[in-house]
Design a protein around this motif. Structure first.
Motif, PDB file in Angstrom:
ATOM      1  N   LYS A  57      62.845 -13.762 -20.723  1.00 32.61           N
ATOM      2  CA  LYS A  57      64.212 -14.133 -21.081  1.00 32.61           C
ATOM      3  C   LYS A  57      64.550 -13.698 -22.502  1.00 32.61           C
ATOM      4  N   SER A  58      63.522 -13.526 -23.319  1.00 32.61           N
ATOM      5  CA  SER A  58      63.732 -13.048 -24.692  1.00 32.61           C
ATOM      6  C   SER A  58      63.590 -11.536 -24.797  1.00 32.61           C
ATOM      7  N   GLY A  59      63.407 -10.880 -23.660  1.00 29.60           N
ATOM      8  CA  GLY A  59      63.279  -9.426 -23.652  1.00 29.60           C
ATOM      9  C   GLY A  59      61.910  -8.938 -24.071  1.00 29.60           C
ATOM     10  N   VAL A  60      60.893  -9.782 -23.930  1.00 26.10           N
ATOM     11  CA  VAL A  60      59.548  -9.433 -24.361  1.00 26.10           C
ATOM     12  C   VAL A  60      58.625  -9.355 -23.153  1.00 26.10           C
ATOM     13  N   GLN A  61      57.814  -8.310 -23.097  1.00 23.22           N
ATOM     14  CA  GLN A  61      56.786  -8.197 -22.070  1.00 23.22           C
ATOM     15  C   GLN A  61      55.424  -8.134 -22.764  1.00 23.22           C
ATOM     16  N   PRO A  62      54.683  -9.228 -22.793  1.00 21.37           N
ATOM     17  CA  PRO A  62      53.370  -9.219 -23.451  1.00 21.37           C
ATOM     18  C   PRO A  62      52.387  -8.295 -22.737  1.00 21.37           C
ATOM     19  N   MET A  63      51.686  -7.497 -23.525  1.00 25.71           N
ATOM     20  CA  MET A  63      50.623  -6.631 -23.021  1.00 25.71           C
ATOM     21  C   MET A  63      49.328  -7.074 -23.682  1.00 25.71           C
ATOM     22  N   CYS A  64      48.279  -7.236 -22.886  1.00 20.58           N
ATOM     23  CA  CYS A  64      47.052  -7.836 -23.419  1.00 20.58           C
ATOM     24  C   CYS A  64      45.809  -7.124 -22.893  1.00 20.58           C
ATOM     25  N   SER A  65      44.712  -7.414 -23.566  1.00 15.19           N
ATOM     26  CA  SER A  65      43.402  -7.023 -23.083  1.00 15.19           C
ATOM     27  C   SER A  65      42.408  -8.067 -23.541  1.00 15.19           C
ATOM     28  N   LEU A  66      41.282  -8.128 -22.870  1.00 16.68           N
ATOM     29  CA  LEU A  66      40.241  -9.065 -23.260  1.00 16.68           C
ATOM     30  C   LEU A  66      38.925  -8.334 -23.430  1.00 16.68           C
ATOM     31  N   GLU A  67      38.097  -8.900 -24.275  1.00 21.00           N
ATOM     32  CA  GLU A  67      36.785  -8.333 -24.551  1.00 21.00           C
ATOM     33  C   GLU A  67      35.740  -9.429 -24.367  1.00 21.00           C
ATOM     34  N   PHE A  68      34.641  -9.068 -23.749  1.00 19.95           N
ATOM     35  CA  PHE A  68      33.579 -10.029 -23.495  1.00 19.95           C
ATOM     36  C   PHE A  68      32.273  -9.548 -24.117  1.00 19.95           C
ATOM     37  N   GLU A  69      31.576 -10.460 -24.759  1.00 21.00           N
ATOM     38  CA  GLU A  69      30.202 -10.223 -25.184  1.00 21.00           C
ATOM     39  C   GLU A  69      29.337 -11.204 -24.398  1.00 21.00           C
ATOM     40  N   PHE A  70      28.297 -10.690 -23.735  1.00 24.45           N
ATOM     41  CA  PHE A  70      27.541 -11.546 -22.826  1.00 24.45           C
ATOM     42  C   PHE A  70      26.072 -11.147 -22.785  1.00 24.45           C
ATOM     43  N   PHE A  71      25.231 -12.145 -22.604  1.00 21.74           N
ATOM     44  CA  PHE A  71      23.798 -11.928 -22.462  1.00 21.74           C
ATOM     45  C   PHE A  71      23.477 -11.540 -21.020  1.00 21.74           C
ATOM     46  N   ASN A  72      22.468 -10.692 -20.862  1.00 16.25           N
ATOM     47  CA  ASN A  72      21.988 -10.284 -19.547  1.00 16.25           C
ATOM     48  C   ASN A  72      20.499 -10.626 -19.449  1.00 16.25           C
ATOM     49  N   PHE A  73      20.133 -11.322 -18.395  1.00 13.75           N
ATOM     50  CA  PHE A  73      18.761 -11.802 -18.254  1.00 13.75           C
ATOM     51  C   PHE A  73      18.100 -11.244 -16.995  1.00 13.75           C
ATOM     52  N   ALA A  74      16.814 -11.017 -17.099  1.00 15.81           N
ATOM     53  CA  ALA A  74      16.024 -10.544 -15.960  1.00 15.81           C
ATOM     54  C   ALA A  74      15.518 -11.756 -15.186  1.00 15.81           C
ATOM     55  N   GLU A  75      16.454 -12.477 -14.592  1.00 13.10           N
ATOM     56  CA  GLU A  75      16.134 -13.698 -13.867  1.00 13.10           C
ATOM     57  C   GLU A  75      16.834 -13.709 -12.511  1.00 13.10           C
ATOM     58  N   THR A  76      16.310 -14.496 -11.609  1.00 12.26           N
ATOM     59  CA  THR A  76      16.977 -14.798 -10.347  1.00 12.26           C
ATOM     60  C   THR A  76      17.523 -16.217 -10.442  1.00 12.26           C
ATOM     61  N   PRO A  77      18.414 -16.618  -9.530  1.00 13.01           N
ATOM     62  CA  PRO A  77      18.855 -18.023  -9.553  1.00 13.01           C
ATOM     63  C   PRO A  77      17.682 -19.001  -9.476  1.00 13.01           C
ATOM     64  N   GLN A  78      16.665 -18.623  -8.693  1.00 11.38           N
ATOM     65  CA  GLN A  78      15.518 -19.520  -8.536  1.00 11.38           C
ATOM     66  C   GLN A  78      14.671 -19.592  -9.820  1.00 11.38           C
ATOM     67  N   SER A  79      14.411 -18.427 -10.436  1.00  7.80           N
ATOM     68  CA  SER A  79      13.599 -18.442 -11.657  1.00  7.80           C
ATOM     69  C   SER A  79      14.341 -19.122 -12.804  1.00  7.80           C
ATOM     70  N   TRP A  80      15.659 -18.930 -12.841  1.00  9.30           N
ATOM     71  CA  TRP A  80      16.467 -19.586 -13.875  1.00  9.30           C
ATOM     72  C   TRP A  80      16.421 -21.102 -13.709  1.00  9.30           C
ATOM     73  N   ALA A  81      16.546 -21.559 -12.460  1.00 13.83           N
ATOM     74  CA  ALA A  81      16.489 -22.999 -12.209  1.00 13.83           C
ATOM     75  C   ALA A  81      15.106 -23.544 -12.529  1.00 13.83           C
ATOM     76  N   GLY A  82      14.078 -22.733 -12.221  1.00  9.67           N
ATOM     77  CA  GLY A  82      12.713 -23.171 -12.502  1.00  9.67           C
ATOM     78  C   GLY A  82      12.460 -23.377 -13.982  1.00  9.67           C
ATOM     79  N   LYS A  83      13.161 -22.609 -14.804  1.00 10.85           N
ATOM     80  CA  LYS A  83      13.037 -22.746 -16.259  1.00 10.85           C
ATOM     81  C   LYS A  83      14.018 -23.772 -16.828  1.00 10.85           C
ATOM     82  N   LYS A  84      14.812 -24.355 -15.935  1.00 10.05           N
ATOM     83  CA  LYS A  84      15.838 -25.329 -16.352  1.00 10.05           C
ATOM     84  C   LYS A  84      16.762 -24.749 -17.417  1.00 10.05           C
TER      85      LYS A  84
END
Length: 301
Positions: A200-227
């Motif tokens: 209504k104000s004549g504005v069209q917001p343009m955006c982007s997002l950036e993620f920083e994330f850890f990657n682990f050599a785990e499975t759901p089971q091994s992750w749960a096993g390590k709590k």
């Protein structure tokens, strides 16, 4: 409203077929059809527009026009014809986490017209499914009923790592005094309301997002096993912007680029960041609603 059967969509009446055959223009990840009304279109377009007015709620990207009715028909027909057995649908919960399910195609067709039920507990619990005890909109005091979700067909994607199954996001709505309105806790609906004010104000917001994330050599089971304590990163130590470290998990690194792009979440830049097993991904900019969708889907991709 009307009921569309898969058979009717595969063999549409001439008037509806004309709607689906008009010129296309691409916006975001969805092909929409727009053309001026013609004689013979009105009856079919009227019925499809009855459905189309619900699709995407008050999404500013989806004007209810004759061509949109054709777009609805074309998208649904394509899903019905696809070789995959079901359709994935999803919403964002209160923490911006993707929650979804797989619908039978017959159920999907009915959901395009009338919406589908989705438990509103997704706005009454945390990311570990632990229910809050101080809620008002939903909670134990209301029994966590199903809320009505309406599909936004403009979010149509195919999931490349799951056999190309069709995928759609939805918006929650509720009925107040006989009138349908956005569900107040739906973050996607809140964003659309803000964008409507901007428009209504004549504005069209343009955006982007950036993620920083850890990657682990785990499975759901091994992750749960390590709590959740002491997970093993895919690479040790600190080495930001390392092409060598990126090559260590080459298949995974390259799949992030190619498969997310095929999923409609294009990455502008991807590199290792300082930290054990840390990546940084910058998503290609777009209009704000699409940017939010891409962020939601990136986290679940």
């Amino acid at each position: 409203g009307m009921t569309i059967s898969p058979c009717a969509l595969l063999n549409p009446p001439a008037g509806i077929a004309r709607l689906a055959g008009q010129g296309r223009r691409r916006i975001g990840n969805h092909q929409r059809l727009h053309h001026a009304p013609q004689r013979g279109d009105a009856e079919d377009a009227g019925r499809l527009n009855e459905i189309a007015r619900h699709v995407g709620g008050d999404d500013q990207r989806q004007p209810v026009v004759v061509g949109m009715a054709g777009a609805v028909q074309a998208v649904v027909a394509g899903v019905v014809k696809s070789p995959t057995p079901g359709v994935k649908v999803a919403v964002s919960d209160i923490d911006g986490i993707l929650r979804g399910k797989v619908l039978h195609k017959d159920k999907f067709v009915s959901a395009v017209e009338g919406g589908f039920g989705f438990c509103d507990v997704v706005y009454g619990w945390d990311m570990h499914d632990q229910c809050y005890d101080n809620t008002t909109v939903t909670g134990w005091h209301k029994g966590y009923p199903d809320a009505l979700a309406r599909l936004d067909l403009s979010t149509h994607r195919n999931v490349p790592w799951d056999g190309g199954i069709d995928f759609f996001l939805g918006n929650f709505v509720r009925t107040v005094k006989g009138r349908e309105e956005p569900f107040p806790l739906d973050g996607r609906q809140v964003l659309k309301r803000v964008l409507a004010r901007a428009a209504k104000s004549g504005v069209q917001p343009m955006c982007s997002l950036e993620f920083e994330f850890f990657n682990f050599a785990e499975t759901p089971q091994s992750w749960a096993g390590k709590k959740g304590v002491g997970p093993e990163p895919i690479t040790p130590g600190m080495f930001g912007y390392s092409l060598l470290r990126a090559g260590h998990a080459r298949d995974y690194f390259n799949a992030l680029f190619s498969e997310l792009a095929a999923f409609g979440v294009p990455i502008e830049g991807l590199h290792t960041e300082t930290g054990p097993g840390v990546y940084e991904a910058a998503i290609v900019y777009s209009d704000a609603l699409e940017a939010g969708d891409r962020a939601l889907l990136f986290k679940a991709g």
